[in-house]
Design a protein around this motif. Sequence first.
Motif, PDB file in Angstrom:
ATOM      1  N   LEU A   1       0.832  -1.211   0.000  1.00 41.97           N
ATOM      2  CA  LEU A   1       0.000   0.000   0.000  1.00 41.97           C
ATOM      3  C   LEU A   1       0.864   1.258   0.000  1.00 41.97           C
ATOM      4  O   LEU A   1       0.527   2.247  -0.659  1.00 41.97           O
ATOM      5  CB  LEU A   1      -0.958  -0.019   1.188  1.00 41.97           C
ATOM      6  CG  LEU A   1      -1.992  -1.151   1.172  1.00 41.97           C
ATOM      7  CD1 LEU A   1      -2.804  -1.151   2.450  1.00 41.97           C
ATOM      8  CD2 LEU A   1      -2.876  -1.059  -0.052  1.00 41.97           C
ATOM      9  N   ILE A   2       1.986   1.219   0.698  1.00 40.75           N
ATOM     10  CA  ILE A   2       2.919   2.358   0.697  1.00 40.75           C
ATOM     11  C   ILE A   2       3.528   2.537  -0.690  1.00 40.75           C
ATOM     12  O   ILE A   2       3.632   3.662  -1.193  1.00 40.75           O
ATOM     13  CB  ILE A   2       4.010   2.161   1.773  1.00 40.75           C
ATOM     14  CG1 ILE A   2       3.391   2.276   3.169  1.00 40.75           C
ATOM     15  CG2 ILE A   2       5.155   3.146   1.585  1.00 40.75           C
ATOM     16  CD1 ILE A   2       4.308   1.820   4.301  1.00 40.75           C
ATOM     17  N   VAL A   3       3.903   1.425  -1.333  1.00 34.32           N
ATOM     18  CA  VAL A   3       4.470   1.498  -2.687  1.00 34.32           C
ATOM     19  C   VAL A   3       3.460   2.097  -3.656  1.00 34.32           C
ATOM     20  O   VAL A   3       3.787   2.987  -4.453  1.00 34.32           O
ATOM     21  CB  VAL A   3       4.935   0.101  -3.161  1.00 34.32           C
ATOM     22  CG1 VAL A   3       5.223   0.094  -4.655  1.00 34.32           C
ATOM     23  CG2 VAL A   3       6.160  -0.343  -2.373  1.00 34.32           C
ATOM     24  N   VAL A   4       2.213   1.635  -3.595  1.00 33.83           N
ATOM     25  CA  VAL A   4       1.181   2.165  -4.495  1.00 33.83           C
ATOM     26  C   VAL A   4       0.943   3.650  -4.205  1.00 33.83           C
ATOM     27  O   VAL A   4       0.814   4.453  -5.140  1.00 33.83           O
ATOM     28  CB  VAL A   4      -0.126   1.351  -4.387  1.00 33.83           C
ATOM     29  CG1 VAL A   4      -1.257   2.013  -5.169  1.00 33.83           C
ATOM     30  CG2 VAL A   4       0.111  -0.072  -4.876  1.00 33.83           C
TER      31      VAL A   4
ATOM     32  N   TYR B   1       1.739   9.274  -5.824  1.00 38.04           N
ATOM     33  CA  TYR B   1       2.350  10.565  -5.475  1.00 38.04           C
ATOM     34  C   TYR B   1       3.313  11.033  -6.578  1.00 38.04           C
ATOM     35  O   TYR B   1       3.241  12.185  -7.026  1.00 38.04           O
ATOM     36  CB  TYR B   1       3.087  10.440  -4.138  1.00 38.04           C
ATOM     37  CG  TYR B   1       3.895  11.657  -3.773  1.00 38.04           C
ATOM     38  CD1 TYR B   1       3.277  12.774  -3.218  1.00 38.04           C
ATOM     39  CD2 TYR B   1       5.263  11.700  -3.991  1.00 38.04           C
ATOM     40  CE1 TYR B   1       4.008  13.906  -2.891  1.00 38.04           C
ATOM     41  CE2 TYR B   1       6.007  12.823  -3.665  1.00 38.04           C
ATOM     42  CZ  TYR B   1       5.380  13.922  -3.117  1.00 38.04           C
ATOM     43  OH  TYR B   1       6.113  15.037  -2.801  1.00 38.04           O
ATOM     44  N   TYR B   2       4.206  10.144  -7.004  1.00 34.30           N
ATOM     45  CA  TYR B   2       5.188  10.535  -8.022  1.00 34.30           C
ATOM     46  C   TYR B   2       4.555  10.751  -9.389  1.00 34.30           C
ATOM     47  O   TYR B   2       5.046  11.537 -10.191  1.00 34.30           O
ATOM     48  CB  TYR B   2       6.334   9.520  -8.089  1.00 34.30           C
ATOM     49  CG  TYR B   2       7.294   9.693  -6.935  1.00 34.30           C
ATOM     50  CD1 TYR B   2       8.109  10.832  -6.862  1.00 34.30           C
ATOM     51  CD2 TYR B   2       7.362   8.777  -5.904  1.00 34.30           C
ATOM     52  CE1 TYR B   2       8.964  11.024  -5.799  1.00 34.30           C
ATOM     53  CE2 TYR B   2       8.218   8.964  -4.830  1.00 34.30           C
ATOM     54  CZ  TYR B   2       9.019  10.095  -4.785  1.00 34.30           C
ATOM     55  OH  TYR B   2       9.861  10.292  -3.730  1.00 34.30           O
ATOM     56  N   ARG B   3       3.444  10.067  -9.673  1.00 34.31           N
ATOM     57  CA  ARG B   3       2.705  10.346 -10.906  1.00 34.31           C
ATOM     58  C   ARG B   3       2.137  11.759 -10.871  1.00 34.31           C
ATOM     59  O   ARG B   3       2.229  12.497 -11.834  1.00 34.31           O
ATOM     60  CB  ARG B   3       1.537   9.354 -11.071  1.00 34.31           C
ATOM     61  CG  ARG B   3       1.904   8.090 -11.758  1.00 34.31           C
ATOM     62  CD  ARG B   3       0.674   7.344 -12.221  1.00 34.31           C
ATOM     63  NE  ARG B   3       0.132   7.971 -13.426  1.00 34.31           N
ATOM     64  CZ  ARG B   3      -0.924   8.768 -13.457  1.00 34.31           C
ATOM     65  NH1 ARG B   3      -1.591   9.064 -12.374  1.00 34.31           N
ATOM     66  NH2 ARG B   3      -1.339   9.279 -14.592  1.00 34.31           N
ATOM     67  N   ILE B   4       1.517  12.101  -9.734  1.00 31.07           N
ATOM     68  CA  ILE B   4       0.919  13.428  -9.596  1.00 31.07           C
ATOM     69  C   ILE B   4       1.990  14.509  -9.711  1.00 31.07           C
ATOM     70  O   ILE B   4       1.773  15.559 -10.321  1.00 31.07           O
ATOM     71  CB  ILE B   4       0.149  13.534  -8.262  1.00 31.07           C
ATOM     72  CG1 ILE B   4      -1.097  12.644  -8.324  1.00 31.07           C
ATOM     73  CG2 ILE B   4      -0.221  14.972  -7.945  1.00 31.07           C
ATOM     74  CD1 ILE B   4      -1.796  12.441  -6.996  1.00 31.07           C
TER      75      ILE B   4
ATOM     76  N   MET C   1       6.724   4.379 -18.729  1.00 28.59           N
ATOM     77  CA  MET C   1       6.708   4.502 -17.272  1.00 28.59           C
ATOM     78  C   MET C   1       5.285   4.359 -16.717  1.00 28.59           C
ATOM     79  O   MET C   1       5.097   3.812 -15.632  1.00 28.59           O
ATOM     80  CB  MET C   1       7.331   5.825 -16.839  1.00 28.59           C
ATOM     81  CG  MET C   1       8.805   5.936 -17.221  1.00 28.59           C
ATOM     82  SD  MET C   1       9.815   4.639 -16.526  1.00 28.59           S
ATOM     83  CE  MET C   1      10.302   5.410 -15.012  1.00 28.59           C
ATOM     84  N   GLU C   2       4.281   4.829 -17.460  1.00 28.83           N
ATOM     85  CA  GLU C   2       2.883   4.643 -17.047  1.00 28.83           C
ATOM     86  C   GLU C   2       2.530   3.157 -17.058  1.00 28.83           C
ATOM     87  O   GLU C   2       1.867   2.666 -16.142  1.00 28.83           O
ATOM     88  CB  GLU C   2       1.937   5.399 -17.981  1.00 28.83           C
ATOM     89  CG  GLU C   2       1.991   6.897 -17.832  1.00 28.83           C
ATOM     90  CD  GLU C   2       1.097   7.386 -16.708  1.00 28.83           C
ATOM     91  OE1 GLU C   2      -0.007   6.853 -16.529  1.00 28.83           O
ATOM     92  OE2 GLU C   2       1.530   8.319 -16.020  1.00 28.83           O
ATOM     93  N   LEU C   3       2.987   2.453 -18.091  1.00 29.30           N
ATOM     94  CA  LEU C   3       2.757   1.015 -18.182  1.00 29.30           C
ATOM     95  C   LEU C   3       3.428   0.302 -17.010  1.00 29.30           C
ATOM     96  O   LEU C   3       2.812  -0.541 -16.345  1.00 29.30           O
ATOM     97  CB  LEU C   3       3.297   0.489 -19.512  1.00 29.30           C
ATOM     98  CG  LEU C   3       3.212  -1.012 -19.753  1.00 29.30           C
ATOM     99  CD1 LEU C   3       1.765  -1.496 -19.758  1.00 29.30           C
ATOM    100  CD2 LEU C   3       3.902  -1.368 -21.063  1.00 29.30           C
ATOM    101  N   ALA C   4       4.677   0.648 -16.746  1.00 29.52           N
ATOM    102  CA  ALA C   4       5.417   0.036 -15.635  1.00 29.52           C
ATOM    103  C   ALA C   4       4.710   0.291 -14.309  1.00 29.52           C
ATOM    104  O   ALA C   4       4.522  -0.626 -13.499  1.00 29.52           O
ATOM    105  CB  ALA C   4       6.845   0.590 -15.595  1.00 29.52           C
ATOM    106  N   ALA C   5       4.304   1.536 -14.075  1.00 28.80           N
ATOM    107  CA  ALA C   5       3.650   1.896 -12.812  1.00 28.80           C
ATOM    108  C   ALA C   5       2.313   1.192 -12.657  1.00 28.80           C
ATOM    109  O   ALA C   5       1.975   0.711 -11.568  1.00 28.80           O
ATOM    110  CB  ALA C   5       3.474   3.412 -12.733  1.00 28.80           C
TER     111      ALA C   5
END
Length: 155
Positions: free
Chosen positions: A65-68, A73-76, A85-89
């Motif tokens: 849950l922390i990783v997600v 957060y880093y996407r925002i 990177m969107e695919l990876a995330a």
Amino acid sequence: MFFYILTLVVVLIDQGSKWWVRTFMEVGEHRSVLAPYLHFEYYQNSGAAFSSFQGYGKWFAYLALIVVGGLIYYRIKGKISGKLMELAAGLLAGGALGNAFDRLFYGKVTDFIVWGSGSGIMNIADLAINAGVLLFIIGMLLRNWRDKRSSYSFK
């Protein structure tokens, strides 16, 4: 939007496949799928990868849950951008949430995919996590290579 849709799709496929295994197989049962390359074997893992840390699975759910949360957060913040990177995330988040769901609601993760002669057992979430991490590494290497190329000035 792609990140959120992919995350949801991974969670749904993962949970659907685990539901099928829990419903139609007994723990320890083997089913040949593409012999000798792939078979299903129902296993319940209360720990982490390679059956390590048995009994501490809930801690890995909290870590997931922390990783997600970090991915969101880093996407925002714009640190995770671009299709790769969107695919990876999305793959990483979907896989992490799929296994976290199992750990929080069942106390263990349903594993069932065995490749070849059985060097390990995994599930759809694990495959998504591995693919997501690999794509993150490729994306970071490509970004680093592009940044280095653009920093050279030819006159």
